[in-house]
Every structure is written in structure tokens, then in C-alpha cells.
Design a protein around this motif. Structure first.
Motif, PDB file in Angstrom:
ATOM      1  N   UNK A   4       0.807  -1.209   0.000  1.00  0.00           N
ATOM      2  CA  UNK A   4       0.000   0.000   0.000  1.00  0.00           C
ATOM      3  C   UNK A   4       0.847   1.269   0.000  1.00  0.00           C
ATOM      4  N   UNK A   5       2.177   1.126  -0.131  1.00  0.00           N
ATOM      5  CA  UNK A   5       3.040   2.305  -0.225  1.00  0.00           C
ATOM      6  C   UNK A   5       2.725   3.057  -1.508  1.00  0.00           C
ATOM      7  N   UNK A   6       2.831   4.388  -1.498  1.00  0.00           N
ATOM      8  CA  UNK A   6       2.531   5.162  -2.709  1.00  0.00           C
ATOM      9  C   UNK A   6       3.397   4.721  -3.884  1.00  0.00           C
ATOM     10  N   UNK A  22      15.933   6.970  -8.381  1.00  0.00           N
ATOM     11  CA  UNK A  22      15.198   5.733  -8.090  1.00  0.00           C
ATOM     12  C   UNK A  22      15.602   5.124  -6.749  1.00  0.00           C
ATOM     13  N   UNK A  23      16.896   4.884  -6.466  1.00  0.00           N
ATOM     14  CA  UNK A  23      17.230   4.282  -5.163  1.00  0.00           C
ATOM     15  C   UNK A  23      16.888   5.191  -3.989  1.00  0.00           C
ATOM     16  N   UNK A  24      16.907   6.509  -4.186  1.00  0.00           N
ATOM     17  CA  UNK A  24      16.526   7.419  -3.110  1.00  0.00           C
ATOM     18  C   UNK A  24      15.043   7.282  -2.791  1.00  0.00           C
ATOM     19  N   UNK A  25      14.213   7.138  -3.807  1.00  0.00           N
ATOM     20  CA  UNK A  25      12.783   6.954  -3.592  1.00  0.00           C
ATOM     21  C   UNK A  25      12.491   5.619  -2.922  1.00  0.00           C
ATOM     22  N   UNK A  26      13.194   4.586  -3.344  1.00  0.00           N
ATOM     23  CA  UNK A  26      13.021   3.278  -2.708  1.00  0.00           C
ATOM     24  C   UNK A  26      13.395   3.346  -1.229  1.00  0.00           C
ATOM     25  N   UNK A  28      13.195   5.860   0.619  1.00  0.00           N
ATOM     26  CA  UNK A  28      12.205   6.677   1.325  1.00  0.00           C
ATOM     27  C   UNK A  28      10.881   5.940   1.519  1.00  0.00           C
ATOM     28  N   UNK A  29      10.773   4.701   1.014  1.00  0.00           N
ATOM     29  CA  UNK A  29       9.586   3.894   1.251  1.00  0.00           C
ATOM     30  C   UNK A  29       8.549   3.900   0.146  1.00  0.00           C
ATOM     31  N   UNK A  30       8.898   4.432  -1.016  1.00  0.00           N
ATOM     32  CA  UNK A  30       7.957   4.441  -2.130  1.00  0.00           C
ATOM     33  C   UNK A  30       8.096   3.182  -2.967  1.00  0.00           C
ATOM     34  N   UNK A  31       6.996   2.782  -3.592  1.00  0.00           N
ATOM     35  CA  UNK A  31       7.072   1.810  -4.676  1.00  0.00           C
ATOM     36  C   UNK A  31       7.377   2.597  -5.945  1.00  0.00           C
ATOM     37  N   UNK A 191      19.930  18.172  -4.796  1.00  0.00           N
ATOM     38  CA  UNK A 191      18.895  18.060  -5.832  1.00  0.00           C
ATOM     39  C   UNK A 191      18.023  16.835  -5.567  1.00  0.00           C
ATOM     40  N   UNK A 192      18.655  15.708  -5.270  1.00  0.00           N
ATOM     41  CA  UNK A 192      17.901  14.480  -5.012  1.00  0.00           C
ATOM     42  C   UNK A 192      17.036  14.610  -3.760  1.00  0.00           C
ATOM     43  N   UNK A 193      17.553  15.273  -2.733  1.00  0.00           N
ATOM     44  CA  UNK A 193      16.770  15.465  -1.508  1.00  0.00           C
ATOM     45  C   UNK A 193      15.520  16.300  -1.801  1.00  0.00           C
ATOM     46  N   UNK A 194      15.673  17.339  -2.614  1.00  0.00           N
ATOM     47  CA  UNK A 194      14.520  18.162  -2.978  1.00  0.00           C
ATOM     48  C   UNK A 194      13.521  17.369  -3.828  1.00  0.00           C
ATOM     49  N   UNK A 195      14.030  16.559  -4.740  1.00  0.00           N
ATOM     50  CA  UNK A 195      13.130  15.776  -5.590  1.00  0.00           C
ATOM     51  C   UNK A 195      12.305  14.795  -4.770  1.00  0.00           C
ATOM     52  N   UNK A 196      12.949  14.096  -3.847  1.00  0.00           N
ATOM     53  CA  UNK A 196      12.207  13.154  -3.005  1.00  0.00           C
ATOM     54  C   UNK A 196      11.197  13.904  -2.147  1.00  0.00           C
ATOM     55  N   UNK A 197      11.621  15.011  -1.550  1.00  0.00           N
ATOM     56  CA  UNK A 197      10.723  15.786  -0.697  1.00  0.00           C
ATOM     57  C   UNK A 197       9.554  16.385  -1.436  1.00  0.00           C
TER      58      UNK A 197
END
Length: 497
Positions: A4-6, A22-26, A28-31, A191-197
């Protein structure tokens, strides 16, 4: 990961930023789902098995709808950098199609990484296109966060590599007068931190945000600071008024691995001062406790990655639009047209392991085991016509993965120990491949098979092939002999011969 992760979609996952996001989003708990025209280039990524891969093109409405099904947040990391004069039309058309498909799929948010630009109507074509894409996405029915960045500092970034090679290779240089314009660079990790956030920005927010690091410098200052961090002597830089962006990009193309087609929009953007007008993004993505990464630290981190051979993605990872992109099928009766082939095979007095080691290490600093002057001359000619030439080198000195840039080739297929297939991205009147294979022979020695394959485009393609045919014995014959010799020497050195 919870089912049920986003679910988020990343476009441009084979590119520099997408491959790192992609690995940063993973984490952070996203699918994560990725849309890729060439999914085979993702197979070697450490995260490949953790994502859902959809094969398709962002320019196809049908492919987009398949990719966006069930997605909450989509990252739009597409731009036609290096695609020639029609890049703005391509950017515009693709952005409109994406905005429409995102609305139809009912997305909660779109996130776009664009370019930082000043408040002026006289923008470079590159920045003008970035601004237009931004406006198209913000005008869509899906709330959109636009992050505007100038020079991104990180190992493998096109902007960073351009600065790096200019500084390292030219202790004395002449430069355009706008080398003293102010720039606010930003480290890739910020940049990656801002994108994930940005995925968690409240739904009612739909706007652009300028992002930049803590330092505002001139390009001259950036090169001098780079030299200091890299342990180089201060550079002697003279600004002159006569270098236009076009001339400067040709000069950059000759000095650095970045081809003129990509250097031109990067150089054109430096005509403007690009400094963040605000720091509003901190309201939604707070600064880390230690603060944003400064210029010197960002350079030191990037150089450490390069020194440790840990460059995860590179500007050259991305496909160059307009370059040959159709994979060569294994079926010899290819429906794409006639194929012209130079096929050579010989038994080699070595072991299969040593032969493969030499094959996988080809290119870059190791060279092409052939007529060096001919390769260098062809590389210079290719760069003069806007191609990559031989200066892209290779990501790792010993290992190759599908999608890697290898001088003017792109690694299309790797079967470890057996086959390396390269697709040409040089300027050619047709499509070309080079296959290097280790095969079993009738005796104990392996057979080294080498195939140069060309699919001509019309009469110019036919004339090109027959014009260079007399040199095949020197180029391809010499390559085969020298690779065989190097493999034998490698086996002896390893105690296998």
C-alpha cells in the motif's frame, strides 16, 4: 515493501538524475515504476529487481497511460538536450502529452526538474525550452512542483564534467566575457533530496521553486575553486568578447568529452546570470541540520567518486536523441533492411577468461587495439560534425554494463564471458554495430569472432561502406590481431598460458 506504499513513476531512469533518484525513492519507502525505451539498460542497476519496469516512450500516449496507471506521483525528467535544432518542438510536444496523460490517470502530483533562469525575455534556446515545459506542466490539471537548478555538481554530471575537463586540461585559457556572470551551483545530493521531498508537498501547492547551493560564484571562480580542491595550480583565464556560444561550444567539444550538441545548450545557459531568487522550497523541504552542501565539498565528493570508480550514473548514460537506437536483432534476416558485414574469426592461443578480460576492457584508456591514427582522426572528424568522438571514455576501466557509453559506442548487450555488442553513436549515414565474441573452437583454444555490421541509409550509406572497405583490413584486421596478442600476454601474466 508494503503493497500500500505510494506508487511513483520515474521517467528518464536511464539518465543521470533519474538513475540516482530511483534508489533514493526506494529508500524513502515508495514503490517505484520506471518508463524506459530501452529497459535492457537497467538490468545491471542494483535496484533493477526492486522496481516495476514499463517499456515505452514518453512520446506515446498509449505507453504513458500504461505507465501512469495506479501512480500517485510522477517525475518528469525528460528533455531533448543534444537533439539538434528541433529539440524545442520535441520538448513541447512531449510535455503536453505527459500533462494530458497525467490528468487522465488522476495523478496527485507531477514533479519536474527544470533549469534556473533569470527574469528576462532574451533566454538561450535551452533555457527558453525549459521554461516553456515548466509552463505547460503548471498549466495542466495536475498540481505540479517545478524545481529549477543551475549547474549540478556531481560525478558524471555534464555540467560538472565540462568544468572539470576545462580546468584540468587548460592551465591557460581564453573564455567568453560572460565567464564572470554569477551562477548558483547545487550539489547533486541536495537536488535528489529536494526531488524526493517534492512528492510530499501539500496537494494545493502548484508552482516553481528555485533551488541552489549556499555559494554564488562566477564560472571563473568555479574553475579556480575546482583547481584548488583538485590540487592544481591556479588557472590563468583571460576573458575576450569574441567567443559566441556556438564558437565556445565547439571549443568545449574539442577540449572535453562533452560533444558540441550537448555543450551548446550548456554554454548558452552561461550567458545569463542564474541565481536563486528565493529559498521558498525550505518551507516544504527543510534544509538538513548540517546545511546545504557547499561548492568545495561537492567537488571533493565528486572527485572521490571518480577516484574510487564509483560513478553511479553519468550524463552519457542517457540516450542521445537522433542517435541510432534500434537494437540489432539476432535474426540475420532483419526486416530493417540489408546488412553489410565484415566478419572475422580466429583461434587464439589463450584462455577464454583472458580473451574476455581484454574484450571487456576495450576502449577508453586501453584504446581500440588498432590503427591509432585512424581512430583518432575519425574521432576528431566525428566531434567536428557534432558527434561524441572518442572522449566519452568509459565509466569503469574493467567492467561494462548495458547502456554504458564507450567512446563513440553504446554498450547494447553484454553476455559475460561470451559476447559484447556495441552500437555506434558516431555520425554515420546508417546504423552500425561492433560485436566481439568468445566462441568455442574445435581445439582447446577459444575462437575470437569479430563482426562489424552496417545498415546503410540510402545511397550515401552504400557509398560510405564501400569507401572505407579498403581500410577494413587495417582497422578490423589489426584490431583482431592485437586483441589476440593482448589476450595471450594476459594469460601468460596470469599464469594460465
Amino acid at each position: 515493501m508494503p503493497t500500500d506504499a505510494p506508487l511513483v513513476l520515474v521517467t528518464g531512469a536511464t539518465g543521470y538524475i533519474g538513475g540516482r533518484l530511483v534508489p533514493e525513492l526506494l529508500a524513502a519507502g515508495y514503490r517505484v515504476r520506471v518508463l524506459a525505451r530501452h529497459p535492457e539498460r537497467l538490468t545491471a542497476r542494483a535496484w533493477a529487481d526492486a522496481v516495476d519496469v514499463v517499456t515505452g516512450d514518453a512520446g506515446s500516449h498509449q505507453d504513458l497511460r500504461r505507465a501512469l496507471d495506479g501512480v500517485e506521483v510522477a517525475y518528469y525528467l525528460i528533455h531533448a538536450l543534444g537533439a539538434g535544432h528541433g529539440f524545442a518542438d520535441t520538448d513541447r510536444r512531449t510535455a503536453r502529452g505527459f500533462a494530458e496523460a497525467a490528468a487522465e490517470a488522476g495523478l496527485r502530483r507531477v514533479v519536474y526538474l527544470g533549469g534556473l533562469y533569470p527574469d528576462t525575455a532574451d533566454l538561450s534556446p535551452h533555457l527558453r525550452s525549459r521554461r516553456e515545459v515548466e509552463r505547460i506542466l503548471l498549466a495542466g490539471r495536475v498540481p505540479t512542483v517545478v524545481l529549477r537548478a543551475a549547474v549540478i555538481l556531481g560525478s558524471g554530471s555534464a555540467s560538472f564534467e565540462m568544468m572539470r575537463y576545462l580546468t584540468e586540461r587548460l592551465p591557460v585559457m581564453v573564455a567568453p566575457r560572460w565567464i564572470d556572470n554569477r551562477i548558483q551551483p547545487i550539489a547533486v545530493r541536495d537536488v535528489l533530496r529536494y526531488l524526493v521531498g517534492a512528492a510530499e508537498v501539500p496537494d494545493h501547492v502548484s508552482r516553481g521553486f528555485d533551488i541552489g547551493g549556499p555559494d554564488v560564484l562566477t564560472y571563473r571562480g568555479m574553475m579556480q575553486r575546482y583547481a584548488a580542491v583538485a590540487g592544481l595550480r591556479p588557472r590563468v583565464i583571460r576573458a575576450v568578447p569574441v567567443l559566441t556560444p556556438r564558437l565556445a561550444s565547439l571549443w568545449v567539444g574539442l577540449v572535453t568529452p562533452v560533444p558540441p550538441a550537448i555543450a551548446r545548450p550548456l554554454v548558452g545557459s552561461l550567458v545569463h546570470e542564474v541565481v536563486a531568487r528565493d529559498h521558498d522550497i525550505a518551507r516544504y523541504v527543510p534544509d538538513p541540520p548540517e546545511g546545504l552542501v557547499g561548492f568545495d565539498d561537492a567537488v571533493a565528493l565528486a572527485l572521490a567518486r571518480i577516484r574510487d570508480l564509483d560513478v553511479r550514473t553519468s550524463w552519457s548514460s542517457a540516450s542521445t536523441r537522433g542517435a541510432p537506437s534500434d537494437p540489432l536483432p539476432d535474426d540475420p534476416d532483419w526486416a530493417g533492411g540489408s546488412l553489410l558485414v565484415d566478419d572475422r574469426a580466429r583461434a587464439v592461443d589463450t584462455t577464454p577468461e583472458s580473451l574476455w578480460s581484454v574484450i571487456e576492457g576495450i576502449g577508453g584508456a586501453h584504446g581500440w587495439y588498432s590503427w591509432r591514427l585512424g581512430w583518432v582522426a575519425r574521432g576528431v572528424l566525428d566531434r567536428l560534425f557534432g558527434g561524441p568522438g572518442l572522449r566519452r571514455g568509459r565509466r569503469h576501466p574493467h567492467r561494462l554494463e548495458p547502456g554504458d557509453a564507450l567512446d563513440w559506442w553504446r554498450v547494447e548487450k553484454v553476455v559475460p564471458g561470451r559476447l559484447l555488442r556495441l552500437r555506434a553513436e558516431m555520425r554515420l549515414p546508417g546504423l552500425a554495430w561492433l560485436e566481439l565474441a568468445v566462441e568455442e573452437g574445435p581445439g582447446p583454444s577459444p575462437v575470437f569472432r569479430q563482426r562489424a555490421i552496417f545498415s546503410p541509409r540510402g545511397l550515401p550509406g552504400q557509398l560510405y561502406w564501400w569507401a572505407i572497405s579498403p581500410f577494413h583490413g587495417i582497422v578490423f584486421g589489426g584490431m583482431q590481431r592485437n586483441i589476440a596478442r593482448a589476450a595471450h600476454e594476459h594469460a601468460v601474466a596470469e599464469g594460465r598460458g
